[in-house]
Design a protein around this motif. Sequence first.
Motif, PDB file in Angstrom:
ATOM      1  N   THR B   2       0.848  -1.317   0.174  1.00 14.17           N
ATOM      2  CA  THR B   2       0.070  -0.034   0.140  1.00 14.17           C
ATOM      3  C   THR B   2       0.987   1.312  -0.013  1.00 14.17           C
ATOM      4  N   GLU B   3       0.314   2.267  -0.343  1.00 15.19           N
ATOM      5  CA  GLU B   3       0.797   3.565  -0.609  1.00 15.19           C
ATOM      6  C   GLU B   3       1.468   4.223   0.957  1.00 15.19           C
ATOM      7  N   VAL B   4       2.656   4.737   0.685  1.00 18.34           N
ATOM      8  CA  VAL B   4       3.090   5.659   1.933  1.00 18.34           C
ATOM      9  C   VAL B   4       2.583   6.861   2.189  1.00 18.34           C
ATOM     10  N   LEU B   5       1.994   6.864   3.372  1.00 16.93           N
ATOM     11  CA  LEU B   5       1.110   7.885   3.879  1.00 16.93           C
ATOM     12  C   LEU B   5       2.143   9.037   4.519  1.00 16.93           C
ATOM     13  N   ALA B   6       3.046   8.620   5.137  1.00 19.14           N
ATOM     14  CA  ALA B   6       4.025   9.555   5.801  1.00 19.14           C
ATOM     15  C   ALA B   6       5.375   8.940   6.069  1.00 19.14           C
ATOM     16  N   GLU B   7       6.485   9.730   5.735  1.00 20.64           N
ATOM     17  CA  GLU B   7       7.904   9.150   6.234  1.00 20.64           C
ATOM     18  C   GLU B   7       8.874  10.372   6.508  1.00 20.64           C
ATOM     19  N   ARG B   8       9.746   9.835   7.205  1.00 19.20           N
ATOM     20  CA  ARG B   8      10.984  10.742   7.769  1.00 19.20           C
ATOM     21  C   ARG B   8      12.162   9.870   7.656  1.00 19.20           C
ATOM     22  N   SER B   9      13.256  10.864   7.416  1.00 24.03           N
ATOM     23  CA  SER B   9      14.411  10.183   7.558  1.00 24.03           C
ATOM     24  C   SER B   9      15.419  11.077   8.370  1.00 24.03           C
ATOM     25  N   PHE B  10      16.623  10.553   8.802  1.00 21.06           N
ATOM     26  CA  PHE B  10      17.736  11.143   9.539  1.00 21.06           C
ATOM     27  C   PHE B  10      19.025  10.236   9.107  1.00 21.06           C
ATOM     28  N   ARG B  11      20.221  11.374   8.777  1.00 16.04           N
ATOM     29  CA  ARG B  11      21.290  10.748   8.594  1.00 16.04           C
ATOM     30  C   ARG B  11      22.332  11.408   9.404  1.00 16.04           C
ATOM     31  N   GLY B  12      23.223  10.907  10.060  1.00 12.13           N
ATOM     32  CA  GLY B  12      24.408  11.800  10.770  1.00 12.13           C
ATOM     33  C   GLY B  12      25.292  11.021  11.375  1.00 12.13           C
ATOM     34  N   LEU B  13      26.229  11.399  12.117  1.00  5.88           N
ATOM     35  CA  LEU B  13      27.305  10.849  12.712  1.00  5.88           C
ATOM     36  C   LEU B  13      26.556  10.028  13.884  1.00  5.88           C
ATOM     37  N   ALA B  14      27.145   8.697  14.155  1.00  6.60           N
ATOM     38  CA  ALA B  14      26.579   8.079  15.099  1.00  6.60           C
ATOM     39  C   ALA B  14      27.032   8.388  16.677  1.00  6.60           C
ATOM     40  N   GLU B  15      26.502   9.235  17.040  1.00  6.34           N
ATOM     41  CA  GLU B  15      26.837   9.897  18.307  1.00  6.34           C
ATOM     42  C   GLU B  15      25.566  10.217  19.064  1.00  6.34           C
ATOM     43  N   ALA B  16      25.897  10.425  20.384  1.00  2.00           N
ATOM     44  CA  ALA B  16      24.463  10.498  21.471  1.00  2.00           C
ATOM     45  C   ALA B  16      23.560  11.495  20.870  1.00  2.00           C
ATOM     46  N   GLU B  17      23.912  12.620  20.713  1.00  2.00           N
ATOM     47  CA  GLU B  17      22.991  13.868  20.266  1.00  2.00           C
ATOM     48  C   GLU B  17      22.031  13.312  19.012  1.00  2.00           C
ATOM     49  N   ALA B  18      22.464  12.232  18.151  1.00  2.00           N
ATOM     50  CA  ALA B  18      21.824  11.917  17.174  1.00  2.00           C
ATOM     51  C   ALA B  18      20.210  11.325  17.545  1.00  2.00           C
ATOM     52  N   ILE B  19      20.300  10.828  18.661  1.00  2.00           N
ATOM     53  CA  ILE B  19      19.232  10.027  19.121  1.00  2.00           C
ATOM     54  C   ILE B  19      18.096  11.258  19.607  1.00  2.00           C
ATOM     55  N   GLU B  20      18.517  12.398  19.839  1.00  2.00           N
ATOM     56  CA  GLU B  20      17.477  13.347  20.158  1.00  2.00           C
ATOM     57  C   GLU B  20      16.972  13.708  18.691  1.00  2.00           C
ATOM     58  N   SER B  21      17.768  14.122  17.633  1.00  2.00           N
ATOM     59  CA  SER B  21      17.276  14.262  16.215  1.00  2.00           C
ATOM     60  C   SER B  21      16.358  13.194  15.694  1.00  2.00           C
ATOM     61  N   VAL B  22      16.678  11.842  15.789  1.00  2.00           N
ATOM     62  CA  VAL B  22      15.744  10.811  15.603  1.00  2.00           C
ATOM     63  C   VAL B  22      14.524  10.974  16.049  1.00  2.00           C
ATOM     64  N   HIS B  23      14.495  11.155  17.424  1.00  2.00           N
ATOM     65  CA  HIS B  23      13.254  11.514  18.279  1.00  2.00           C
ATOM     66  C   HIS B  23      12.284  12.469  17.712  1.00  2.00           C
ATOM     67  N   ASP B  24      13.063  13.477  17.474  1.00  2.00           N
ATOM     68  CA  ASP B  24      12.264  14.712  16.911  1.00  2.00           C
ATOM     69  C   ASP B  24      11.778  14.448  15.466  1.00  2.00           C
TER      70      ASP B  24
END
Lengths: 110, 141
Positions: B2-24
């Motif tokens: 079925t069709e994609v209704l919403a999507e989001r992506s993140f890419r960055g250095l694998a460091e702790a602060e990235a987790i906050e960005s993924v959560h956002d």
Amino acid sequence: MEFSYEVKDSYAEVKADGRLNMVSAPKLREFVTDVIAGGSSRIVVNLENTAFMDSSGLGALIGCLKAARQAGGDLRIAAVQPQVKMVLELTSMDRVLNAYASADEAFGND
Amino acid sequence: MTEVLAERSFRGLAEAEAIESVHDELDGLWNDAPFVEAMDQMTFTTAVIESASNIVQHALPAEAQRPVELGVDISVRSTLLQARVSAFYAKPPLGQLEPGTPDEDSESGRGLALIEALVTTVTFERQDGTNIWILSKSPQA
């Protein structure tokens, strides 16, 4: 995540507002360690405004619980929100970290 | 599918602060897809953050000069929530991929079991030097 604490009559209440994840977990350990070092080993972590906790955050709570007990006290949690409750139940850690409806009730009978 | 209704992506250095960005990004995704039940949002968010945190904590770079990057691609379909959580430029995972059974007073080792409890399937692939965990969840009817 923001931390604050308040020393009450029979315990110290620590508030942890925000996401308790791998970024904030070490900071919670440090914060609670300082509260214990300041002379309060009966700790209530008020999770009213903790919208999210992962296994890193859970690990930090367990570390803080051990530190409080080593200092002759205890650590209890209060005002647990649905996501945190889910993580506690899925990991069976709800049997180890006793949750109370409010910070006042956590040491109410002791 | 079925069709994609919403999507989001993140890419960055694998460091702790990235987790906050993924959560956002996850928070933004649920804003875009409010029809996903709150319980599904909660369980899927937890599983994605656990997986991304696992990469930040454990992935080792394949080459000393090139740090590991974290990639997260999340899509919402009416019948499927899916996340591809990737460790780019990483060695193959060394440790066990099986969930552990830590003691009650252990302060770590619960992440993989938690992920498995939260989603319908978890699969692992290694492609072109990238470790990829694919988390899938069938939303509540």
